[in-house]
Scaffold this active site. Structure first.
Site, PDB file in Angstrom:
ATOM      1  N   ARG A  14       8.172   4.285   3.095  1.00 15.32           N
ATOM      2  CA  ARG A  14       8.191   3.040   3.869  1.00 15.32           C
ATOM      3  C   ARG A  14       9.625   2.486   3.884  1.00 15.32           C
ATOM      4  NH1 ARG A  14       2.797  -0.575   2.928  1.00 15.32           N
ATOM      5  NH2 ARG A  14       3.493  -1.406   4.911  1.00 15.32           N
ATOM      6  N   ASP A  44      -4.122   0.430  11.155  1.00 17.47           N
ATOM      7  CA  ASP A  44      -4.860  -0.321  10.135  1.00 17.47           C
ATOM      8  C   ASP A  44      -6.376  -0.281  10.362  1.00 17.47           C
ATOM      9  OD1 ASP A  44      -2.447  -0.869   9.023  1.00 17.47           O
ATOM     10  OD2 ASP A  44      -2.297  -2.913   9.764  1.00 17.47           O
ATOM     11  N   CYS A  46       0.829  -1.206   0.000  1.00 23.93           N
ATOM     12  CA  CYS A  46       0.000   0.000   0.000  1.00 23.93           C
ATOM     13  C   CYS A  46       0.863   1.255   0.000  1.00 23.93           C
ATOM     14  CB  CYS A  46      -0.897   0.013   1.243  1.00 23.93           C
ATOM     15  SG  CYS A  46      -2.169  -1.237   1.196  1.00 23.93           S
TER      16      CYS A  46
END
Ligand code: EPU
Length: 419
Positions: free
Chosen positions: A122, A306, A117
């Site tokens: 990241r 999340d 995602c």
């Protein structure tokens, strides 16, 4: 192109069986590479990230037999290459677990730079730092990662940042290393404990998983010859808990570990929802408009990032103005633009978003920017008046088993349509 068409509003009612945890399963599959034998894994979620993981393991030489759609037997005795298929490894995030596992097993690995995602930067510097402390040489070049080690040796590893992926990856690389590795400032998510339990079942010596210090005494070999069942998915359970509140419904979620859901339970109670905890199942219901709340996402046991978008749907329908501070990912408010198309009043700037609650949402065409954003849009579509069309389903299919069937079973009017 596929889309989900949701006609609302519906008050969700009934029972949902929670699947095995995606983020545990995507680590346990590569962890089987540490075993010089055969093992069976049950309660695997039937999602596209698992299908890709299996293809990668097969390309490395593993033999996989599916026992049913949620269970497989894997034979990792004959690993034939140290080059993982670059196109497949670039497709999802958890391909980074091949580095820890293959360094341990084969002393070498090449993988494509992990995808996944788009949630902002990241980096994987903490993974690399850990591998290097154990004696590996790691280079990043032309969109790939190369790692090599003559012999991994246990070492203290202090994590500068609490990272799920780096904690699991260093654990994987330390299991067969010579001596002891101590991970300090480790992540504590339920999937970390589950990966450690899996490895211990296969013969590893890992202690302290679930606390912020994990000690791994290297062992010579993992035997396999055992069956392991993946932990229930904390995030899928949380998604349905929040769906119950957003739609003012009443759901009983079966096969979950309610201890893992405490931060979500606490927030649901705070905004006026009801929760009944049965240990391995949980009932959530709400028969009035929820109240405002402030949320800050944090590593476990804090409120999970999340579930932030799913909570965003609840707060966009709550009374008063709520605030969410996203402290893990730089760019996890993309879903707010889609909710605004449905009549929400959300202002997002940087890592903070303000939700001026509205009485109702109305259906619109919307695009899922990532996995949890997609789940949030399914909830929003169910709560909204009229027809919502949700596009970019590949994100949702990566992490939710049969989402439309599970929603349909609890009353949602939802169809997958191929345009
Ligand atoms: N970070 C670094 N350096 C690193 C690793 C992480 O700076 O070497 C930073 C990240 O940029 C982020 C924070 O540390 O700001 C936490 O990242 P973490 O490493 O914990 O995330 P991850 O391992 O890449 C997993 C889940 C994500 C979930 C996060 C946080 C998997 C495959 N993914 O990602 O799940 O959001 O932990 O809990 O386990 C999802 O399922 O939708 C999802 C995105």
């Amino acid at each position: 192109m596929e889309k989900l068409v949701v006609t609302g509003p519906t008050r969700l009612k009934g029972e949902v069986n929670i699947s095995g945890a995606k983020n545990a399963a995507v680590a346990i599959l590569p962890a089987t590479l540490l075993i010089d034998g055969i093992c069976t894994i049950e309660n695997l979620p039937n999602i596209s990230d698992i299908q890709i993981s299996c293809k990668i393991l097969e390309a490395l030489g593993a033999k996989i037999t599916w026992n049913n759609k949620n269970s497989l037997t894997i034979d990792t005795r004959n690993i034939t290459t140290t080059k993982a298929p670059l196109d497949l490894t670039r497709k999802f995030r958890a391909s980074y677990y091949l580095i820890g596992s293959m360094l341990s097993r084969m002393g070498e690995i090449e993988v494509g730079m992990p995808g996944g995602c788009k949630l902002g930067a990241r980096p994987i510097d903490q993974h690399i730092k850990g591998f290097e402390l154990l004696g590996a040489n790691v280079t990043v070049e032309k969109g790939s990662i190369y790692a090599k080690a003559e012999k991994l040796k246990g070492s203290p590893v202090y994590m500068d940042i609490v990272s799920v992926g780096a904690t699991i990856n260093v654990m994987l690389s330390a299991v067969l290393a010579e001596g002891t590795t101590i991970i300090d400032n480790a992540a504590k998510e339920p999937h970390i404990v589950d990966v450690a339990n899996f490895l211990n079942t296969m013969g590893a010596d890992i202690r302290g998983a679930g606390t912020d210090v994990i000690k791994i005494n290297g062992v010579e070999k993992l035997k396999g010859n055992a069956t392991y069942s993946v932990v229930p998915d904390q995030i899928e359970a949380g998604t349905f808990m929040l769906a119950a509140v957003a739609t003012q419904g009443d759901l009983l979620l079966k096969n979950c570990i309610t201890k893992h859901l405490e931060s979500i339970t606490a927030k649901i109670l705070e905004i006026g929802g009801n929760v009944e905890d049965f240990g391995d199942s949980i009932r959530v219901w709400c028969n009035k408009r929820p109240k405002k709340a402030n949320i800050k996402t944090l590593p476990y046991p804090g409120f999970p990032t999340d579930l932030q978008p799913q909570m965003g749907v609840v707060l966009s329908l709550a009374e008063g103005t709520s605030m969410i501070n996203e402290s893990i990912w730089e760019s996890r408010f993309q879903y707010t633009e889609e909710l605004n198309k449905m009549g929400a009043k959300i202002t997002a700037q940087g890592k903070t978003a303000f939700f001026e609650g509205v009485e109702k949402l109305s259906g619109a065409p919307v695009y899922s920017s990532d996995l949890r954003a997609g789940a949030a849009l399914v909830i929003a579509g169910t709560a909204a008046e009229g027809i919502t069309e949700i596009y970019n389903l590949e994100h949702i299919d990566r992490g939710y088993e049969n989402i439309e069937e599970k929603f349909r079973n609890i009353g949602a009017k939802i169809e997958r349509v191929n345009e």
